[in-house]
Design a protein around this motif. Structure first.
Motif, PDB file in Angstrom:
ATOM      1  N   UNK A  67       0.849  -1.198   0.000  1.00 19.90           N
ATOM      2  CA  UNK A  67       0.000   0.000   0.000  1.00 19.90           C
ATOM      3  C   UNK A  67       0.877   1.238   0.000  1.00 19.90           C
ATOM      4  N   UNK A  68       0.498   2.210  -0.837  1.00 17.35           N
ATOM      5  CA  UNK A  68       1.325   3.411  -0.950  1.00 17.35           C
ATOM      6  C   UNK A  68       0.522   4.705  -0.927  1.00 17.35           C
ATOM      7  N   UNK A  69      -0.747   4.587  -0.586  1.00 19.08           N
ATOM      8  CA  UNK A  69      -1.594   5.779  -0.552  1.00 19.08           C
ATOM      9  C   UNK A  69      -2.517   5.690   0.639  1.00 19.08           C
ATOM     10  N   UNK A  70      -2.549   6.780   1.441  1.00 17.87           N
ATOM     11  CA  UNK A  70      -3.278   6.745   2.711  1.00 17.87           C
ATOM     12  C   UNK A  70      -4.107   8.024   2.854  1.00 17.87           C
ATOM     13  N   UNK A  71      -5.373   7.955   2.447  1.00 21.39           N
ATOM     14  CA  UNK A  71      -6.229   9.146   2.560  1.00 21.39           C
ATOM     15  C   UNK A  71      -7.050   9.124   3.844  1.00 21.39           C
ATOM     16  N   UNK A  72      -7.487  10.288   4.238  1.00 22.26           N
ATOM     17  CA  UNK A  72      -8.417  10.444   5.354  1.00 22.26           C
ATOM     18  C   UNK A  72      -9.645  11.187   4.840  1.00 22.26           C
ATOM     19  N   UNK A  73     -10.813  10.617   5.129  1.00 19.87           N
ATOM     20  CA  UNK A  73     -12.072  11.217   4.710  1.00 19.87           C
ATOM     21  C   UNK A  73     -12.883  11.612   5.938  1.00 19.87           C
ATOM     22  N   UNK A  74     -13.610  12.703   5.782  1.00 19.22           N
ATOM     23  CA  UNK A  74     -14.521  13.181   6.823  1.00 19.22           C
ATOM     24  C   UNK A  74     -15.937  13.061   6.292  1.00 19.22           C
ATOM     25  N   UNK A  75     -16.815  12.469   7.089  1.00 21.97           N
ATOM     26  CA  UNK A  75     -18.197  12.328   6.668  1.00 21.97           C
ATOM     27  C   UNK A  75     -19.108  12.936   7.734  1.00 21.97           C
ATOM     28  N   UNK A  76     -19.713  14.043   7.393  1.00 23.55           N
ATOM     29  CA  UNK A  76     -20.682  14.652   8.300  1.00 23.55           C
ATOM     30  C   UNK A  76     -22.011  13.923   8.150  1.00 23.55           C
ATOM     31  N   UNK A  77     -22.832  14.054   9.153  1.00 27.99           N
ATOM     32  CA  UNK A  77     -24.096  13.322   9.197  1.00 27.99           C
ATOM     33  C   UNK A  77     -24.940  13.591   7.958  1.00 27.99           C
ATOM     34  N   UNK A  78     -25.300  12.533   7.268  1.00 29.35           N
ATOM     35  CA  UNK A  78     -26.153  12.649   6.101  1.00 29.35           C
ATOM     36  C   UNK A  78     -25.459  13.147   4.841  1.00 29.35           C
ATOM     37  N   UNK A  79     -24.139  13.264   4.901  1.00 26.81           N
ATOM     38  CA  UNK A  79     -23.417  13.780   3.737  1.00 26.81           C
ATOM     39  C   UNK A  79     -22.436  12.742   3.212  1.00 26.81           C
ATOM     40  N   UNK A  94     -14.711  10.027  10.814  1.00 27.35           N
ATOM     41  CA  UNK A  94     -13.479  10.075  10.035  1.00 27.35           C
ATOM     42  C   UNK A  94     -13.080   8.657   9.638  1.00 27.35           C
ATOM     43  N   UNK A  95     -12.741   8.486   8.372  1.00 26.78           N
ATOM     44  CA  UNK A  95     -12.302   7.188   7.855  1.00 26.78           C
ATOM     45  C   UNK A  95     -10.870   7.289   7.351  1.00 26.78           C
ATOM     46  N   UNK A  96     -10.062   6.314   7.718  1.00 26.96           N
ATOM     47  CA  UNK A  96      -8.731   6.211   7.121  1.00 26.96           C
ATOM     48  C   UNK A  96      -8.811   5.165   6.015  1.00 26.96           C
ATOM     49  N   UNK A  97      -7.939   5.306   5.041  1.00 29.55           N
ATOM     50  CA  UNK A  97      -7.903   4.350   3.945  1.00 29.55           C
ATOM     51  C   UNK A  97      -6.467   3.987   3.624  1.00 29.55           C
TER      52      UNK A  97
END
Lengths: 114, 110
Positions: free
Chosen positions: B30-42, B88-91
């Motif tokens: 693995x060579x790519x590590x993103x972080x995503x933010x998910x607000x309620x309902x979005x 928050x999700x890590x990938x």
């Protein structure tokens, strides 16, 4: 640029039925990925399509299938629905380049199986 | 295949404090590590990402660190604000296949 769109936004089906979900990527994006989101399980990868070909696949049963059209729009199909298929289905698109690129998510389709 | 573990599952902090979310991954390719933010309902939205040739990256109040040897990476949010409340999700992955963690519900209390 318009963002990723998904239709329909909400679906209610009964067990045993099948369903087709649609995803239109950002203009110019040729990669479309699909994810299943359920509470406690996070985002689970279903499959990824590029230029009408499935390049990657997650660990889901064969009831889950997909395809991509020449305009990069993608559809996902779930056959013989089960209660456990109730989830938010998200698609994400990305452009192609050197190395991994940001995935842009759509608003999702909320599927409820009764 | 890749397996990503994310901790904690819930995190509550006082406004102004720092928040740290940690992830581990299994596939050394693995060579790519993103972080995503998910607000309620979005929909999830990318807030920061890091690639395997970089150990740390910062963008205003958020920063990500990567330890390839130990196969773990972390998200740091400083001076938290109520609008930081979200999941928050890590990938982790490469190419166009990402494996995500199960998410962290961050609550910033006044």
């Amino acid at each position: 640029k318009a963002g990723v769109t998904q239709t329909p936004r909400y679906l209610i089906k009964t067990r045993g039925q099948q369903v087709t979900l649609s995803c239109s990527p950002i203009s110019g994006h040729r990669s479309v990925s699909w994810y299943q989101q359920t509470p406690g399980q996070g985002l689970q990868f279903l499959f990824e399509y590029f230029s009408e070909t499935q390049r990657n696949k997650g660990n889901f049963p064969g009831r889950f299938s997909g395809r991509q059209f020449s305009n990069s729009r993608s559809e996902m199909n779930v056959s013989t629905l089960e209660l456990g298929d109730s989830a938010l289905y998200l698609c994400a698109s990305s452009s192609e380049g050197r190395g991994p690129l940001e995935q842009f998510f759509g608003p999702g389709t909320r599927l409820t199986v009764l | 295949g890749e397996n990503v573990e994310q901790h904690p599952s819930t995190l509550s902090v006082q406004e102004g404090d720092s928040a740290v979310i940690k992830c581990t991954y299994s596939d050394s390719a693995s060579n790519y590590f993103p972080w995503y933010k998910q607000e309620l309902g979005k929909r999830p939205q990318l807030i920061i990402d890091i690639r395997s040739n970089v150990g740390e990256k910062k963008d205003q109040r958020i920063a990500v660190t990567l330890n390839k040897t130990a196969k773990h990476f972390s998200l740091h949010i400083t001076e938290t604000q109520p609008e930081d409340s979200a999941v928050y999700f890590c990938g982790a992955g490469g190419g166009n296949k990402l494996t995500f963690g199960t998410g962290t519900q961050l609550k910033v209390e006044l």
